[in-house]
Design a protein around this motif. Structure first.
Motif, PDB file in Angstrom:
ATOM      1  N   SER A  68       0.801  -1.228   0.000  1.00  0.00           N
ATOM      2  CA  SER A  68       0.000   0.000   0.000  1.00  0.00           C
ATOM      3  C   SER A  68       0.835   1.280   0.000  1.00  0.00           C
ATOM      4  CB  SER A  68      -0.896   0.029   1.243  1.00  0.00           C
ATOM      5  OG  SER A  68      -0.089   0.123   2.406  1.00  0.00           O
ATOM      6  N   ASN A  95      -2.333   7.434   5.123  1.00  0.00           N
ATOM      7  CA  ASN A  95      -3.222   6.822   6.110  1.00  0.00           C
ATOM      8  C   ASN A  95      -2.739   5.460   6.603  1.00  0.00           C
ATOM      9  OD1 ASN A  95      -4.836   9.052   5.872  1.00  0.00           O
ATOM     10  ND2 ASN A  95      -6.105   8.147   4.288  1.00  0.00           N
ATOM     11  N   CYS A  97      -4.944   3.179   8.485  1.00  0.00           N
ATOM     12  CA  CYS A  97      -6.037   2.208   8.568  1.00  0.00           C
ATOM     13  C   CYS A  97      -6.292   1.586   7.191  1.00  0.00           C
ATOM     14  CB  CYS A  97      -7.293   2.917   9.067  1.00  0.00           C
ATOM     15  SG  CYS A  97      -8.743   1.861   9.190  1.00  0.00           S
ATOM     16  N   HIS A  98      -6.692   0.318   7.186  1.00  0.00           N
ATOM     17  CA  HIS A  98      -6.979  -0.335   5.902  1.00  0.00           C
ATOM     18  C   HIS A  98      -8.284   0.150   5.273  1.00  0.00           C
ATOM     19  CE1 HIS A  98      -8.890  -2.984   8.868  1.00  0.00           C
ATOM     20  NE2 HIS A  98      -9.710  -3.359   7.913  1.00  0.00           N
ATOM     21  N   TYR A  99      -9.034   1.018   5.991  1.00  0.00           N
ATOM     22  CA  TYR A  99     -10.198   1.684   5.398  1.00  0.00           C
ATOM     23  C   TYR A  99      -9.815   3.068   4.872  1.00  0.00           C
ATOM     24  CZ  TYR A  99     -13.206  -1.958   7.270  1.00  0.00           C
ATOM     25  OH  TYR A  99     -13.801  -3.160   7.543  1.00  0.00           O
ATOM     26  N   ASN A 100      -8.532   3.293   4.673  1.00  0.00           N
ATOM     27  CA  ASN A 100      -7.985   4.538   4.127  1.00  0.00           C
ATOM     28  C   ASN A 100      -8.264   5.744   5.030  1.00  0.00           C
ATOM     29  OD1 ASN A 100      -6.348   5.730   2.235  1.00  0.00           O
ATOM     30  ND2 ASN A 100      -8.037   6.377   0.942  1.00  0.00           N
ATOM     31  N   LEU A 101      -8.182   5.530   6.334  1.00  0.00           N
ATOM     32  CA  LEU A 101      -8.323   6.590   7.326  1.00  0.00           C
ATOM     33  C   LEU A 101      -6.987   6.760   8.054  1.00  0.00           C
ATOM     34  CD1 LEU A 101     -11.755   5.413   8.754  1.00  0.00           C
ATOM     35  CD2 LEU A 101     -11.375   7.318   7.185  1.00  0.00           C
ATOM     36  N   CYS A 104      -7.196   3.865  12.991  1.00  0.00           N
ATOM     37  CA  CYS A 104      -8.204   2.803  13.080  1.00  0.00           C
ATOM     38  C   CYS A 104      -9.210   3.100  14.199  1.00  0.00           C
ATOM     39  CB  CYS A 104      -7.527   1.467  13.363  1.00  0.00           C
ATOM     40  SG  CYS A 104      -6.470   0.904  12.014  1.00  0.00           S
ATOM     41  N   ASN A 106     -11.656   5.432  15.266  1.00  0.00           N
ATOM     42  CA  ASN A 106     -12.494   6.557  14.857  1.00  0.00           C
ATOM     43  C   ASN A 106     -13.891   6.517  15.449  1.00  0.00           C
ATOM     44  OD1 ASN A 106     -10.643   7.792  12.898  1.00  0.00           O
ATOM     45  ND2 ASN A 106     -10.844   5.803  11.894  1.00  0.00           N
TER      46      ASN A 106
END
Length: 109
Positions: A68, A95, A97-101, A104, A106
């Motif tokens: 990534s 970012n 987080c694997h949610y593109n944040l 992790c 939040n």
């Protein structure tokens, strides 16, 4: 010999298979993520200063940013009083987080 290396080799409970690690932003002090380490990850993180974790799902090493480009550079490594959990203070480029944040963590209960 560096005190941290001494503690890794002689004081860490190597019978434990994996160790928890909290990842924190070096500058802002925000908690970014939680992961697991095995003893080889711990040594790799110390010597190479780039985060590497143990994936409990895939049962293999997981180098953060390998696919990534979300590379985390370790600035400081801390451990608790019985040396079985860790805190990494890091700098990062994008970012975490694997949610593109960024973090992790939040959501609030």
């Amino acid at each position: 010999m560096n005190k941290f290396i001494y503690k890794i080799f002689f004081l860490v409970n190597w019978k434990k298979k994996i160790f928890p690690v909290i990842i924190q932003d070096f500058l802002k002090k925000n908690i970014l993520m939680f992961a697991w380490l095995n003893k080889w990850n711990l040594l790799e993180n110390f010597f190479f200063k780039k985060t590497c974790f143990w994936s409990r799902n895939k049962k293999k090493n997981w180098r953060k940013g390998l696919t990534s480009n979300n590379i985390q550079i370790i600035k400081d490594i801390f451990f608790d009083c019985d040396i079985d959990s860790y805190l990494f203070k890091i700098n990062y480029n994008i970012n975490n987080c694997h949610y593109n944040l960024i973090s992790c963590f939040n959501y609030k209960l």
